[in-house]
Design a protein around this motif. Structure first.
Motif, mmCIF file in Angstrom:
data_model
loop_
_atom_site.group_PDB
_atom_site.id
_atom_site.type_symbol
_atom_site.label_atom_id
_atom_site.label_comp_id
_atom_site.label_asym_id
_atom_site.label_seq_id
_atom_site.Cartn_x
_atom_site.Cartn_y
_atom_site.Cartn_z
ATOM 1 N N ALA A 1 6.597 -7.865 -6.150
ATOM 2 C CA ALA A 1 6.469 -7.415 -4.766
ATOM 3 C C ALA A 1 5.103 -6.785 -4.537
ATOM 4 C CB ALA A 1 7.564 -6.404 -4.434
ATOM 5 N N PHE A 2 4.598 -6.145 -5.560
ATOM 6 C CA PHE A 2 3.282 -5.521 -5.494
ATOM 7 C C PHE A 2 2.216 -6.569 -5.148
ATOM 8 C CE2 PHE A 2 -0.634 -3.994 -7.437
ATOM 9 C CZ PHE A 2 -0.680 -2.689 -6.979
ATOM 10 N N GLU A 3 2.360 -7.743 -5.737
ATOM 11 C CA GLU A 3 1.410 -8.829 -5.453
ATOM 12 C C GLU A 3 1.677 -9.451 -4.096
ATOM 13 O OE1 GLU A 3 0.932 -11.804 -8.396
ATOM 14 O OE2 GLU A 3 0.499 -10.362 -9.997
ATOM 15 N N THR A 4 2.972 -9.646 -3.808
ATOM 16 C CA THR A 4 3.343 -10.234 -2.523
ATOM 17 C C THR A 4 2.798 -9.399 -1.371
ATOM 18 O OG1 THR A 4 5.382 -11.039 -3.522
ATOM 19 C CG2 THR A 4 5.302 -10.991 -1.117
ATOM 20 N N LEU A 5 2.894 -8.085 -1.534
ATOM 21 C CA LEU A 5 2.450 -7.161 -0.498
ATOM 22 C C LEU A 5 1.003 -7.433 -0.071
ATOM 23 C CD1 LEU A 5 3.056 -4.624 1.172
ATOM 24 C CD2 LEU A 5 2.520 -3.244 -0.825
ATOM 25 N N GLU A 6 0.178 -7.792 -1.031
ATOM 26 C CA GLU A 6 -1.240 -8.025 -0.738
ATOM 27 C C GLU A 6 -1.441 -9.263 0.129
ATOM 28 O OE1 GLU A 6 -3.648 -5.857 -1.468
ATOM 29 O OE2 GLU A 6 -1.968 -4.639 -2.191
ATOM 30 N N LYS A 7 -0.463 -10.159 0.085
ATOM 31 C CA LYS A 7 -0.629 -11.433 0.795
ATOM 32 C C LYS A 7 0.038 -11.445 2.160
ATOM 33 C CE LYS A 7 1.311 -13.755 -2.492
ATOM 34 N NZ LYS A 7 1.775 -14.629 -3.595
ATOM 35 N N TYR B 1 2.884 2.205 -1.126
ATOM 36 C CA TYR B 1 3.554 1.474 -2.208
ATOM 37 C C TYR B 1 2.649 1.466 -3.438
ATOM 38 C CZ TYR B 1 6.747 -2.139 -4.090
ATOM 39 O OH TYR B 1 7.669 -2.837 -4.824
ATOM 40 N N ARG B 2 1.387 1.230 -3.197
ATOM 41 C CA ARG B 2 0.399 1.284 -4.281
ATOM 42 C C ARG B 2 0.376 2.658 -4.922
ATOM 43 N NH1 ARG B 2 -3.545 -2.782 -4.648
ATOM 44 N NH2 ARG B 2 -4.666 -1.568 -6.195
ATOM 45 N N LEU C 1 3.925 7.068 -10.339
ATOM 46 C CA LEU C 1 4.748 6.689 -11.490
ATOM 47 C C LEU C 1 3.877 6.291 -12.681
ATOM 48 C CD1 LEU C 1 7.615 4.660 -9.761
ATOM 49 C CD2 LEU C 1 7.699 6.993 -10.638
ATOM 50 N N GLY C 2 2.629 5.978 -12.392
ATOM 51 C CA GLY C 2 1.720 5.638 -13.487
ATOM 52 C C GLY C 2 1.999 4.274 -14.096
ATOM 53 N N LEU C 3 2.545 3.358 -13.279
ATOM 54 C CA LEU C 3 2.815 2.012 -13.782
ATOM 55 C C LEU C 3 1.519 1.206 -13.743
ATOM 56 C CD1 LEU C 3 6.104 1.280 -11.807
ATOM 57 C CD2 LEU C 3 5.870 2.246 -14.093
ATOM 58 N N THR C 4 1.491 0.165 -14.543
ATOM 59 C CA THR C 4 0.359 -0.754 -14.473
ATOM 60 C C THR C 4 0.920 -2.159 -14.350
ATOM 61 O OG1 THR C 4 0.361 -0.739 -16.883
ATOM 62 C CG2 THR C 4 -1.291 0.625 -15.785
ATOM 63 N N PHE C 5 0.286 -2.932 -13.517
ATOM 64 C CA PHE C 5 0.711 -4.318 -13.341
ATOM 65 C C PHE C 5 -0.385 -5.211 -13.879
ATOM 66 C CE2 PHE C 5 2.737 -2.034 -9.693
ATOM 67 C CZ PHE C 5 3.993 -1.979 -10.270
ATOM 68 N N SER C 6 -0.091 -5.792 -15.012
ATOM 69 C CA SER C 6 -1.157 -6.472 -15.750
ATOM 70 C C SER C 6 -1.500 -7.855 -15.213
ATOM 71 C CB SER C 6 -0.761 -6.585 -17.218
ATOM 72 O OG SER C 6 0.513 -7.174 -17.322
ATOM 73 N N GLU C 7 -0.552 -8.490 -14.525
ATOM 74 C CA GLU C 7 -0.744 -9.879 -14.094
ATOM 75 C C GLU C 7 -2.124 -10.154 -13.510
ATOM 76 O OE1 GLU C 7 3.530 -9.807 -14.607
ATOM 77 O OE2 GLU C 7 2.005 -8.422 -13.912
#
Length: 492
Positions: free
Chosen positions: A350-356, A420-421, A428-434
Motif C-alpha cells: 500500500a505504501f507503494e500504491t499510495l505514491e501512484k 502514512y509515510r 514505527l521505524g519500518l523500512t520498505f526495501s522494495e
RNA sequence: GGUCCUGUGGCCGAGUGGCUAGGCAAUGGUCUGCAAAACCAUGUACAGCGGUUCGAAUCCGCUCGGGACCUCCA
C-alpha cells in the motif's frame, strides 16, 4: 491542525496511571533509558526494549518535541550481589575469552552498534559509558555520605536504606515496603558488611582478582551498579528530567535505587515519568540469558536460530513487536512472525500504491478523521497495535482508491501520503526495501518484459503468458495483472 | 512465602461498563482467460463460579491456569 503535543498520555509507573505528559521545559524533553551491559551480545529480548524506546523517541520527535535522548552503556562489571558473591559479568567474560575487559566491551559494543543499524534504531543523542564517569559517580556517593544516607565499611560504601526511609519513601516505585524487606528470609552473613538486608553497594572495595579497578576516597574498588545511571542522567539531563525508561525487570531494585540515590544526594526525584517496557517471552517464559531460551537478533535475520525454520527481515520483527503494546508481554513464535510478515507486506504494498494514486475533485471518506486516528492511538500511551489497526484501515482505503472504488482530493491525498509515510517510516521505524532493491536496469527490463507479455496476452496465447509469469515467479518477481496493465513486485 | 501482572474467537493481539479493534488463517462473493493481488461479506471470543448494575469480557469476590519481581537480567 490540532496540537497533539498537548494531549499525549503516558503510563507512569510511579503513579500506576496514564497521565497527560507535561515536560519540565515546554517543547523540550530529557529522556534516559537504561542501555545494555556489554559482556555479551544483546539477545532479542534486550532488543525489544531498545526497539520500544526507539519507538517512543521517534514519536516524541514526530510530535515536534526537541528530545535529548541519553542511553548509557554499562562497560563496568558490578559487584552488588547481597551474598557478596563475585558477579562482575564483564570481568568474568574477559577471563572466559582471555581478553582485557576493554576488549570485551569494545567487541560487544561494535556488535551492538551494528544491531542498532540492522533494526533501524535511531542513535540516541549520547551514549555515555559508565567507565567514563567514575569521577561523577564518586562525587554523588560523597554527597550521599555527607547527607547521612550511606556508610563506609572496609573500603566499601553502602546505601543506608533504613536511614533513608526515615525521610523518604523507599519503595515508592516498586511498591515494596522496607518492613517487608526486613522480613525477607534471606539473612545477612556474619561477615556481611551491610547493616541491613536492603542496603546496596555504592562502591565496592576491589578484590584481588578484579580486572577493572578505580581509585576512590575509600580506596581502590568498583562503583555499584545503580550509581552510574544516577551519575550520567544527572550529568546530561540534570537533577530532574522528564522520562526514564528501561525494562520491567529493572524496576526493582535498579530504578528504585536510582530514585533513592537522587533523593539521597540532591533531595529530589530524578524524573517525572517512569516507563517500563515488558518482556519478550518464549513459550510463555521470559527470554533470558540464564534460562538459555534466548536467540540473538542476528540469528533470526540470518535464519540460523534453531527456533525458526527460516529467516525473517529485521523490519518484519520490528513490525511484529509493534503489533503488541510495549507494556504487554509478547510471545515470539514462528507462526506469529509469519502472520506479521504478511500484514507487513500489505502495508509495504500500500505504501507503494499510495505514491501512484491520482486525486479526484472530492474525497469520498473522511481522510482527516483517519489521520487523526493515528495520533489518537499513539497519544494513548504509545498504542502501536491500535495505530497499526488504523494503518490497516488506511491501507484498505488506499487500495480502494486504486481500484476507483473510493476517491480522494488532492489536498487529502497529500495529507494521507505525508502521514502514512511518517507513521510507518518515522514513527514505527519500518523500512520498505522494495523500492531500494529495484534498480534502474531491472525497472527497464521489467517494463519490457511486461509489455511483451501484454502482447502475448492480447493474442490470447495463455500458455506463453503463464510461463512468463511462472518464470518470473521463480526469479522472485511477482506479476499482478490489473485492470489497466500488469505491475510487479519483488518477493522476498 | 511476599508483592504484582495476566488468562480474549483456529493463531497472534488491542480494548471500553451498553455501539465492528486489527492482522494471519478459514468460508462465500466481485474482479480476472486462469491465477495471484485487491475489494466486499461471514465469527454470537472474552478461564470458571458468584456478586454489583437497567446492562459487564470490561467493576468486586472466590476458584483454577500462566507469568514477572523479591539475586544479575531489557
Amino acid at each position: 491542525m490540532k496540537n497533539w503535543r498537548n494531549s499525549l498520555k503516558i503510563y507512569n509507573s510511579l503513579s500506576g496511571e496514564k497521565e497527560i505528559f507535561q515536560p519540565i521545559v515546554k517543547d523540550y524533553i530529557g529522556m534516559y533509558v537504561c542501555g545494555p551491559t556489554l559482556y555479551s551480545e544483546p539477545h532479542m529480548g534486550n532488543m525489544r526494549t531498545f526497539i520500544n524506546f526507539d519507538m517512543v523517541y521517534r514519536y516524541l520527535l514526530h510530535l515536534g518535541f526537541k528530545v535529548k535522548y541519553v542511553r548509557n552503556i554499562t562497560d563496568a562489571g558490578h559487584i552488588t550481589n547481597s551474598l557478596g558473591q563475585e558477579t562482575d559479568s564483564i570481568g568474568a567474560a574477559a577471563r572466559m575469552e582471555q581478553a582485557q575487559p576493554l576488549e570485551i566491551v569494545y567487541k560487544y559494543n561494535t556488535k551492538f552498534q551494528e544491531l542498532q543499524r540492522l533494526y533501524n534504531l535511531l542513535p540516541p543523542t549520547i551514549e555515555p559509558t559508565a567507565t567514563g564517569h567514575i569521577q561523577e559517580q564518586i562525587e554523588i556517593i560523597e554527597k550521599i555520605i555527607e547527607n547521612g544516607f550511606a556508610y563506609v565499611v572496609n573500603g566499601s560504601v553502602y546505601f543506608d536504606v533504613r536511614k533513608y526511609s526515615e525521610k523518604y519513601n523507599y519503595g515508592i516505585l516498586s511498591g515494596r515496603k522496607v518492613d517487608e524487606l526486613a522480613e525477607e528470609t534471606r539473612t545477612l552473613n556474619a561477615q556481611d558488611e551491610k547493616q541491613f538486608f536492603a542496603d546496596f553497594a555504592l562502591w565496592k572495595k576491589a578484590n584481588p582478582e578484579d580486572m577493572q579497578i578505580w581509585r576512590s576516597p575509600w580506596g581502590d574498588g568498583n562503583p555499584g551498579w545503580h550509581i552510574e545511571c544516577t551519575a550520567m542522567s544527572t550529568k546530561y539531563l540534570g537533577k530532574q528530567f522528564d522520562i526514564h525508561g528501561g525494562g520491567m525487570d529493572l524496576k526493582f531494585p535498579h530504578h528504585e535505587d536510582e530514585i533513592a540515590q537522587s533523593c539521597g544526594s540532591f533531595g529530589c526525584n530524578p524524573c517525572n515519568y517512569w516507563m517500563h517496557a515488558n518482556m519478550l517471552n518464549v513459550n510463555g517464559q521470559k527470554m533470558s540469558k540464564s534460562m538459555g531460551n534466548f536467540f540473538l537478533p542476528k540469528e533470526i535475520i540470518e535464519g540460523s536460530s534453531p527456533l525458526f525454520d527460516r529467516p525473517f527481515e529485521a523490519s518484519v520483527i520490528r513490525f511484529f513487536m509493534m503489533q503488541a503494546h510495549y507494556r504487554s508481554t509478547l510471545d515470539i513464535t514462528q507462526d506469529a512472525l509469519i502472520a506479521s510478515e504478511k500484514g507487513y507486506q500489505r502495508i509495504a504494498d500500500a505504501f507503494e500504491t499510495l505514491e501512484k494514486l491520482s486525486a479526484s475533485p472530492q474525497s469520498s471518506f473522511d481522510v482527516g478523521a483517519l489521520v487523526n486516528s493515528f495520533y489518537e492511538a499513539m497519544n494513548d500511551d504509545f498504542n502501536t497495535p491500535v495505530l497499526i489497526a488504523n494503518l490497516f484501515e488506511a491501507t484498505k482505503k488506499i487500495n480502494s482508491i486504486n481500484e476507483n472504488k473510493e476517491q480522494i482530493s488532492a489536498a487529502d491525498l497529500e495529507l494521507l501520503k505525508t502521514e502514512y509515510r511518517s507513521f510507518t517510516l518515522d514513527v514505527l521505524g519500518l523500512t520498505f526495501s522494495e523500492t531500494q532493491n529495484s534498480s534502474e536496469h531491472l525497472e527497464q527490463v521489467m517494463n519490457m518484459v511486461l509489455e511483451l507479455r501484454a502482447q502475448v496476452r492480447a493474442e490470447k496465447n495463455w500458455s506463453l503468458a503463464d510461463s512468463i509469469r511462472d518464470g518470473l515467479a521463480n526469479a522472485g518477481i511477482v506479476v499482478k495483472d490489473g485492470k489497466d496493465g500488469a505491475s510487479w513486485d519483488l518477493k522476498n
